[in-house]
Enzyme design. Structure first.
Site, PDB file in Angstrom:
ATOM      1  N   HIS A  37       0.851  -1.368   0.231  1.00  0.00           N
ATOM      2  CA  HIS A  37      -0.206   0.052   0.139  1.00  0.00           C
ATOM      3  C   HIS A  37       0.947   1.509   0.171  1.00  0.00           C
ATOM      4  O   HIS A  37       0.530   2.224  -0.686  1.00  0.00           O
ATOM      5  CB  HIS A  37      -0.825   0.134   1.183  1.00  0.00           C
ATOM      6  CG  HIS A  37      -1.833  -1.090   1.425  1.00  0.00           C
ATOM      7  ND1 HIS A  37      -1.645  -1.948   2.368  1.00  0.00           N
ATOM      8  CD2 HIS A  37      -2.881  -1.588   0.701  1.00  0.00           C
ATOM      9  CE1 HIS A  37      -2.857  -3.054   2.448  1.00  0.00           C
ATOM     10  NE2 HIS A  37      -3.428  -2.595   1.426  1.00  0.00           N
ATOM     11  N   GLN A 153      -8.619  -7.404 -10.657  1.00  0.00           N
ATOM     12  CA  GLN A 153      -9.192  -6.313 -10.108  1.00  0.00           C
ATOM     13  C   GLN A 153      -8.833  -4.989 -11.031  1.00  0.00           C
ATOM     14  O   GLN A 153      -9.665  -4.256 -11.411  1.00  0.00           O
ATOM     15  CB  GLN A 153      -8.976  -5.930  -8.718  1.00  0.00           C
ATOM     16  CG  GLN A 153      -9.360  -4.709  -8.118  1.00  0.00           C
ATOM     17  CD  GLN A 153      -9.185  -4.651  -6.440  1.00  0.00           C
ATOM     18  OE1 GLN A 153      -9.808  -5.064  -5.702  1.00  0.00           O
ATOM     19  NE2 GLN A 153      -7.911  -3.995  -6.154  1.00  0.00           N
TER      20      GLN A 153
HETATM   21  P1  AMP Z   1      -6.372  -3.834  -0.435  1.00  0.00           P
HETATM   22  O1  AMP Z   1      -6.142  -2.982   0.895  1.00  0.00           O
HETATM   23  O2  AMP Z   1      -6.073  -5.235  -0.147  1.00  0.00           O
HETATM   24  O3  AMP Z   1      -7.860  -3.650  -1.051  1.00  0.00           O
HETATM   25  O4  AMP Z   1      -5.211  -3.285  -1.361  1.00  0.00           O
HETATM   26  C1  AMP Z   1      -5.355  -1.711  -1.748  1.00  0.00           C
HETATM   27  C2  AMP Z   1      -4.638  -1.580  -3.071  1.00  0.00           C
HETATM   28  O5  AMP Z   1      -3.213  -2.115  -2.620  1.00  0.00           O
HETATM   29  C3  AMP Z   1      -5.135  -2.507  -3.921  1.00  0.00           C
HETATM   30  O6  AMP Z   1      -4.810  -1.645  -5.306  1.00  0.00           O
HETATM   31  C4  AMP Z   1      -3.957  -3.511  -4.101  1.00  0.00           C
HETATM   32  O7  AMP Z   1      -3.674  -4.226  -5.409  1.00  0.00           O
HETATM   33  C5  AMP Z   1      -2.743  -2.952  -3.654  1.00  0.00           C
HETATM   34  N1  AMP Z   1      -1.752  -3.865  -2.971  1.00  0.00           N
HETATM   35  C6  AMP Z   1      -2.159  -4.812  -2.096  1.00  0.00           C
HETATM   36  N2  AMP Z   1      -0.882  -5.799  -1.997  1.00  0.00           N
HETATM   37  C7  AMP Z   1      -0.064  -5.196  -2.655  1.00  0.00           C
HETATM   38  C8  AMP Z   1       1.418  -5.476  -3.098  1.00  0.00           C
HETATM   39  N3  AMP Z   1       1.908  -6.610  -2.367  1.00  0.00           N
HETATM   40  N4  AMP Z   1       1.994  -4.685  -3.876  1.00  0.00           N
HETATM   41  C9  AMP Z   1       1.656  -3.722  -4.605  1.00  0.00           C
HETATM   42  N5  AMP Z   1       0.410  -3.359  -4.377  1.00  0.00           N
HETATM   43  C10 AMP Z   1      -0.426  -4.103  -3.327  1.00  0.00           C
END
Ligand code: AMP
Length: 279
Positions: A37, A153
């Protein structure tokens, strides 16, 4: 960093930014922030005048029997991290604020949202598209940042932005990994130390699949190699291991780029990961 919890406060604050001509970068999340994030927030900080983070655990995108009540909630720590990377405004709405009783609109993107994660989690992508569409209308950013980690997504959001003409640039940021290759995820918090070691098999399988493609074999062979790798790991249940077209998430075209995507259950966590293999 300012923290707001209602759409009215958000609008009042952002209207000021807009009036002074500042560009707005937006990073939607479900909180439990980690380096993945933070990489999105840092990129938004580099690109934009004002950075807006949202933290909202969207109940609609969790199916029955999924981990809504167990999903990690670490708001104070998240706000501290967000402040340190230079977020200007954190929007942390309640469920009632986002989805007041009586709301009835759903954004359903179709096609690209149907296979893989869409099939495994019915209704999930409709819920994601609906909340992201609403957040886009509330924040009205010039740019919105998403992680390649959730590649399907991203494809769903990109299709929605094109189909519904949202005036926003979708910026995709690379997956941030732990030193041993495991993709960072809020759901890694569910893993016991044994399961954390087992989780490495997703990355190993993707690398094997990639090696098979680079050696000149086809999508089927890459899928077989990934499946064999995961099945050899006790305590990990494969959901799918596929080679897909990076845009449609359907079967790949011969000679074109391929995205290898994988989902597996490790202990009580369902983990996903992917890599792009360019032709
Ligand atoms: P989430 O809180 O899981 O809904 O993720 C929020 C955003 O962070 C989404 O766009 C995810 O794809 C991104 N994200 C989650 N994990 C990672 C990661 N390891 N590397 C890059 N982006 C991430």
């Amino acid at each position: 960093m300012k923290v707001v919890r209602t759409e009215a406060e958000l609008r009042a604050d952002l209207d000021e930014s807009r009036h002074s001509g500042r560009s707005i970068g937006f990073v939607p999340t479900m909180g439990a922030l980690h380096e993945g994030h933070l990489s999105l927030l840092r990129r938004a900080r580099e690109d934009c005048d004002a950075v807006v983070l949202s933290i909202f655990v969207n109940p609609l995108q969790f199916g029955p029997g999924e981990d809504l009540s167990a999903y990690p909630r670490t708001e104070a720590k998240d706000l501290n991290l967000a402040d340190r990377v230079g977020v200007d405004l954190a929007f942390v709405p309640s469920v009632d604020e986002m989805f007041p009783p009586g709301r009835s609109t759903t954004v359903s993107v179709g096609k690209v949202s149907e296979p893989l994660e869409g099939a495994a989690r019915p209704g999930h992508f409709d819920a994601v598209a609906t909340v992201v569409a609403k957040l886009f209308n509330q924040v009205r950013p010039q740019r919105a940042y998403f992680g390649e980690k959730d590649a399907q997504q991203v494809a769903v959001i990109e299709a929605m932005v094109v189909d519904l003409a949202f005036p926003v640039d979708v910026v995709v940021c690379p997956t941030v990994r732990e030193p041993d290759g495991v993709a960072m995820s809020s759901r890694n918090a569910y893993l016991s130390s044994d399961d954390r070691a087992r989780a490495r098999v997703l990355w190993r399988a993707l690398q094997r699949g990639r090696a098979v493609l680079v050696d000149g074999a086809g999508a089927q062979e890459a899928e077989d190699a990934m499946e064999e790798t995961v099945r050899a790991e006790a305590g990990v249940t494969l959901d799918y291991a596929r080679a897909v077209d990076p845009r449609t998430f359907g079967p790949p075209e011969a000679g074109a780029d391929v995205r290898l995507v994988i989902a597996a259950r490790v202990g009580s966590a369902r983990l996903i990961d992917n890599v792009l293999v360019t032709a």
